[in-house]
Motif scaffolding. Structure first.
Motif, PDB file in Angstrom:
ATOM      1  N   ILE A 114       0.921  -1.345  -0.316  1.00  0.00           N
ATOM      2  CA  ILE A 114      -0.157  -0.382  -0.451  1.00  0.00           C
ATOM      3  C   ILE A 114       0.736   1.322   0.099  1.00  0.00           C
ATOM      4  N   GLY A 115       1.917   1.541   0.503  1.00  0.00           N
ATOM      5  CA  GLY A 115       2.447   2.197   1.068  1.00  0.00           C
ATOM      6  C   GLY A 115       3.687   3.501  -0.333  1.00  0.00           C
ATOM      7  N   HIS A 116       4.344   1.809  -0.816  1.00  0.00           N
ATOM      8  CA  HIS A 116       4.356   2.928  -2.257  1.00  0.00           C
ATOM      9  C   HIS A 116       3.894   1.483  -3.299  1.00  0.00           C
ATOM     10  N   ALA A 119       0.688   3.456  -4.654  1.00  0.00           N
ATOM     11  CA  ALA A 119       0.698   4.947  -5.500  1.00  0.00           C
ATOM     12  C   ALA A 119       1.187   5.146  -6.955  1.00  0.00           C
ATOM     13  N   ARG A 184      -3.328   4.765   3.785  1.00  0.00           N
ATOM     14  CA  ARG A 184      -3.881   4.646   2.320  1.00  0.00           C
ATOM     15  C   ARG A 184      -4.232   6.662   1.633  1.00  0.00           C
ATOM     16  N   THR A 187      -0.836   7.600   0.503  1.00  0.00           N
ATOM     17  CA  THR A 187      -0.621   6.775  -1.220  1.00  0.00           C
ATOM     18  C   THR A 187      -1.173   7.859  -1.637  1.00  0.00           C
ATOM     19  N   TRP A 188      -2.971   8.196  -1.205  1.00  0.00           N
ATOM     20  CA  TRP A 188      -2.963   8.286  -2.934  1.00  0.00           C
ATOM     21  C   TRP A 188      -2.592  10.327  -2.350  1.00  0.00           C
ATOM     22  N   VAL A 215       9.541   3.788   3.238  1.00  0.00           N
ATOM     23  CA  VAL A 215       7.846   2.750   3.689  1.00  0.00           C
ATOM     24  C   VAL A 215       9.055   1.285   4.455  1.00  0.00           C
TER      25      VAL A 215
END
Length: 228
Positions: A114-116, A119, A184, A187-188, A215
Protein backbone atom coordinates in the motif's frame (compact mmCIF):
# COMPACT_ATOMS: atom_id res chain seq x y z
CA UNK A 1 0.51 -32.21 -24.87
CA UNK A 2 -0.84 -30.52 -21.72
CA UNK A 3 -3.62 -28.05 -22.28
CA UNK A 4 -2.66 -24.43 -21.64
CA UNK A 5 -4.59 -22.62 -18.90
CA UNK A 6 -6.99 -20.05 -20.31
CA UNK A 7 -7.45 -16.64 -18.67
CA UNK A 8 -10.54 -14.50 -19.15
CA UNK A 9 -8.86 -11.29 -17.94
CA UNK A 10 -5.34 -10.21 -16.92
CA UNK A 11 -6.61 -10.35 -13.33
CA UNK A 12 -7.19 -14.10 -13.72
CA UNK A 13 -3.55 -14.53 -14.69
CA UNK A 14 -2.47 -12.61 -11.59
CA UNK A 15 -4.65 -14.78 -9.34
CA UNK A 16 -3.22 -17.92 -10.94
CA UNK A 17 0.32 -16.71 -10.32
CA UNK A 18 -0.41 -15.97 -6.66
CA UNK A 19 -2.00 -19.39 -6.17
CA UNK A 20 1.04 -21.08 -7.68
CA UNK A 21 3.35 -19.02 -5.48
CA UNK A 22 1.39 -19.93 -2.38
CA UNK A 23 1.47 -23.62 -3.26
CA UNK A 24 5.25 -23.52 -3.66
CA UNK A 25 6.07 -21.81 -0.34
CA UNK A 26 6.11 -23.21 3.20
CA UNK A 27 3.02 -22.11 5.13
CA UNK A 28 5.03 -20.25 7.81
CA UNK A 29 7.20 -18.38 5.28
CA UNK A 30 6.62 -14.63 5.66
CA UNK A 31 6.04 -14.09 1.95
CA UNK A 32 3.52 -16.96 1.96
CA UNK A 33 1.65 -15.32 4.84
CA UNK A 34 1.31 -12.05 2.94
CA UNK A 35 0.55 -13.86 -0.31
CA UNK A 36 -2.49 -15.54 1.27
CA UNK A 37 -3.76 -12.15 2.41
CA UNK A 38 -3.23 -10.53 -0.96
CA UNK A 39 -4.70 -13.47 -2.85
CA UNK A 40 -7.88 -13.18 -0.77
CA UNK A 41 -8.15 -9.47 -1.64
CA UNK A 42 -7.53 -10.07 -5.34
CA UNK A 43 -10.09 -12.88 -5.49
CA UNK A 44 -12.64 -10.62 -3.80
CA UNK A 45 -11.92 -7.90 -6.37
CA UNK A 46 -12.64 -10.48 -9.08
CA UNK A 47 -15.95 -11.43 -7.45
CA UNK A 48 -16.99 -7.80 -7.17
CA UNK A 49 -16.08 -7.22 -10.81
CA UNK A 50 -18.21 -10.20 -11.81
CA UNK A 51 -21.08 -8.78 -9.73
CA UNK A 52 -20.85 -5.41 -11.50
CA UNK A 53 -19.89 -3.47 -8.37
CA UNK A 54 -17.15 -1.46 -10.06
CA UNK A 55 -18.52 1.45 -12.14
CA UNK A 56 -15.61 1.15 -14.59
CA UNK A 57 -14.49 -2.50 -14.76
CA UNK A 58 -11.73 -1.80 -17.30
CA UNK A 59 -10.16 0.82 -15.09
CA UNK A 60 -10.48 -1.41 -12.02
CA UNK A 61 -8.77 -4.33 -13.77
CA UNK A 62 -5.97 -2.10 -15.05
CA UNK A 63 -5.30 -0.65 -11.60
CA UNK A 64 -5.42 -4.03 -9.85
CA UNK A 65 -3.16 -5.71 -12.38
CA UNK A 66 -0.59 -2.89 -12.30
CA UNK A 67 -0.77 -3.07 -8.50
CA UNK A 68 -0.21 -6.83 -8.38
CA UNK A 69 2.62 -6.66 -10.90
CA UNK A 70 4.62 -4.52 -8.47
CA UNK A 71 4.43 -7.24 -5.81
CA UNK A 72 5.13 -10.08 -8.21
CA UNK A 73 8.12 -8.21 -9.65
CA UNK A 74 9.54 -7.89 -6.14
CA UNK A 75 9.08 -11.65 -5.64
CA UNK A 76 10.83 -12.35 -8.95
CA UNK A 77 13.69 -10.01 -8.08
CA UNK A 78 14.29 -11.70 -4.73
CA UNK A 79 14.06 -15.18 -6.26
CA UNK A 80 16.52 -14.21 -8.99
CA UNK A 81 19.11 -12.81 -6.61
CA UNK A 82 18.38 -9.16 -7.43
CA UNK A 83 17.50 -6.47 -4.92
CA UNK A 84 13.76 -5.82 -4.65
CA UNK A 85 12.54 -2.31 -3.81
CA UNK A 86 13.56 -1.13 -0.33
CA UNK A 87 9.97 -1.39 0.91
CA UNK A 88 10.01 -5.16 0.31
CA UNK A 89 13.51 -6.00 1.56
CA UNK A 90 12.60 -6.41 5.26
CA UNK A 91 9.96 -9.01 4.44
CA UNK A 92 12.33 -11.03 2.28
CA UNK A 93 15.13 -10.67 4.83
CA UNK A 94 13.06 -11.80 7.82
CA UNK A 95 10.64 -14.17 6.08
CA UNK A 96 11.99 -17.23 7.96
CA UNK A 97 12.88 -15.60 11.28
CA UNK A 98 11.36 -17.65 14.12
CA UNK A 99 10.84 -14.55 16.27
CA UNK A 100 8.58 -12.78 13.78
CA UNK A 101 4.89 -13.64 14.04
CA UNK A 102 2.46 -14.20 11.14
CA UNK A 103 0.57 -10.98 11.90
CA UNK A 104 3.80 -9.02 11.53
CA UNK A 105 4.49 -10.62 8.14
CA UNK A 106 0.97 -9.91 6.92
CA UNK A 107 0.94 -6.26 7.95
CA UNK A 108 4.52 -5.60 6.80
CA UNK A 109 3.55 -6.87 3.35
CA UNK A 110 0.43 -4.69 3.33
CA UNK A 111 2.58 -1.73 4.41
CA UNK A 112 5.00 -2.26 1.50
CA UNK A 113 2.29 -2.85 -1.06
CA UNK A 114 0.00 0.00 0.00
CA UNK A 115 2.63 2.50 1.08
CA UNK A 116 4.79 2.23 -2.04
CA UNK A 117 3.40 -0.01 -4.77
CA UNK A 118 -0.13 1.39 -4.88
CA UNK A 119 1.02 4.97 -5.51
CA UNK A 120 3.15 3.82 -8.43
CA UNK A 121 0.36 1.56 -9.70
CA UNK A 122 -2.04 4.52 -9.85
CA UNK A 123 0.47 6.39 -12.03
CA UNK A 124 1.04 3.27 -14.18
CA UNK A 125 -2.71 2.85 -14.65
CA UNK A 126 -3.22 6.52 -15.51
CA UNK A 127 -0.58 6.26 -18.21
CA UNK A 128 -2.11 3.07 -19.59
CA UNK A 129 -5.64 4.49 -19.62
CA UNK A 130 -4.75 8.07 -20.58
CA UNK A 131 -6.59 9.50 -17.56
CA UNK A 132 -5.99 11.60 -14.46
CA UNK A 133 -5.69 10.09 -10.95
CA UNK A 134 -9.04 11.64 -9.98
CA UNK A 135 -10.72 9.37 -12.54
CA UNK A 136 -9.41 6.31 -10.67
CA UNK A 137 -10.34 7.49 -7.19
CA UNK A 138 -13.46 5.31 -6.98
CA UNK A 139 -11.46 2.20 -7.89
CA UNK A 140 -8.70 3.21 -5.46
CA UNK A 141 -11.22 3.65 -2.64
CA UNK A 142 -12.99 0.36 -3.33
CA UNK A 143 -9.75 -1.63 -3.24
CA UNK A 144 -8.75 0.24 -0.10
CA UNK A 145 -12.07 -0.60 1.55
CA UNK A 146 -11.52 -4.29 0.82
CA UNK A 147 -8.06 -4.14 2.36
CA UNK A 148 -9.36 -2.35 5.44
CA UNK A 149 -12.02 -5.00 6.00
CA UNK A 150 -9.49 -7.76 5.51
CA UNK A 151 -6.95 -6.10 7.80
CA UNK A 152 -9.50 -6.13 10.62
CA UNK A 153 -10.06 -9.84 10.07
CA UNK A 154 -6.32 -10.50 9.89
CA UNK A 155 -5.73 -8.83 13.23
CA UNK A 156 -8.53 -10.88 14.80
CA UNK A 157 -7.33 -14.16 13.30
CA UNK A 158 -3.58 -13.74 13.85
CA UNK A 159 -3.40 -11.76 17.08
CA UNK A 160 -2.11 -14.20 19.71
CA UNK A 161 -3.83 -14.84 23.01
CA UNK A 162 -7.25 -14.03 24.45
CA UNK A 163 -8.53 -10.45 24.27
CA UNK A 164 -7.74 -9.72 27.92
CA UNK A 165 -4.07 -10.52 27.33
CA UNK A 166 -3.62 -8.64 24.06
CA UNK A 167 -2.96 -5.31 25.76
CA UNK A 168 0.11 -6.80 27.45
CA UNK A 169 1.42 -8.50 24.34
CA UNK A 170 4.42 -6.71 22.76
CA UNK A 171 2.90 -7.11 19.29
CA UNK A 172 -0.02 -4.90 20.35
CA UNK A 173 2.36 -2.03 21.02
CA UNK A 174 4.62 -2.69 18.04
CA UNK A 175 1.86 -2.70 15.44
CA UNK A 176 -0.59 -0.38 17.16
CA UNK A 177 1.05 2.74 15.73
CA UNK A 178 0.48 1.70 12.11
CA UNK A 179 -2.85 2.45 10.45
CA UNK A 180 -4.04 1.28 7.06
CA UNK A 181 -6.37 4.27 6.85
CA UNK A 182 -3.47 6.69 7.30
CA UNK A 183 -1.36 4.69 4.85
CA UNK A 184 -4.16 4.91 2.24
CA UNK A 185 -4.43 8.66 2.66
CA UNK A 186 -0.66 9.10 2.32
CA UNK A 187 -0.59 6.85 -0.74
CA UNK A 188 -3.28 8.83 -2.55
CA UNK A 189 -1.36 12.04 -1.86
CA UNK A 190 1.85 10.38 -3.11
CA UNK A 191 0.15 9.18 -6.30
CA UNK A 192 -1.13 12.67 -7.05
CA UNK A 193 2.32 14.14 -6.38
CA UNK A 194 4.02 11.62 -8.66
CA UNK A 195 1.50 12.36 -11.40
CA UNK A 196 2.19 16.09 -11.04
CA UNK A 197 5.93 15.37 -11.27
CA UNK A 198 5.67 13.14 -14.35
CA UNK A 199 7.29 15.80 -16.57
CA UNK A 200 10.12 16.29 -14.07
CA UNK A 201 11.72 12.83 -14.13
CA UNK A 202 14.63 13.61 -11.81
CA UNK A 203 12.34 14.95 -9.10
CA UNK A 204 9.91 12.08 -9.62
CA UNK A 205 12.74 9.56 -9.24
CA UNK A 206 13.98 11.23 -6.05
CA UNK A 207 10.45 11.33 -4.61
CA UNK A 208 9.96 7.64 -5.43
CA UNK A 209 13.27 6.64 -3.85
CA UNK A 210 12.48 8.54 -0.66
CA UNK A 211 8.99 7.03 -0.50
CA UNK A 212 10.45 3.56 -1.00
CA UNK A 213 13.03 4.07 1.75
CA UNK A 214 10.50 5.48 4.23
CA UNK A 215 8.07 2.61 3.70
CA UNK A 216 10.93 0.14 4.01
CA UNK A 217 11.99 1.65 7.34
CA UNK A 218 8.45 1.28 8.68
CA UNK A 219 8.38 -2.32 7.47
CA UNK A 220 11.67 -3.09 9.19
CA UNK A 221 10.29 -1.83 12.51
CA UNK A 222 7.10 -3.85 12.05
CA UNK A 223 9.19 -7.01 11.68
CA UNK A 224 11.10 -6.57 14.94
CA UNK A 225 11.52 -10.10 16.37
CA UNK A 226 9.48 -10.62 19.53
CA UNK A 227 9.72 -13.07 22.42
CA UNK A 228 7.51 -16.12 22.06
Amino acid sequence: MAQLEQFTTPLDAVVSRMRALGAALPERDGVAVFNRVYLAVTEEVGRQLDAGRFPDPGAAITLDVRFAERYLSAVDAAAGGSRPPACWRPLFQFRRHPGVRPLQFALAGINAHIGHDLALAVVDACRSLGCEPAELEDEFDRVGDLLTTLEERIREDLMPGPDLLQIADPITHLLGAWSLERARDATWAAARALWALRRLPELAEEFTERLDAAVGLAGRMMLTPLPG
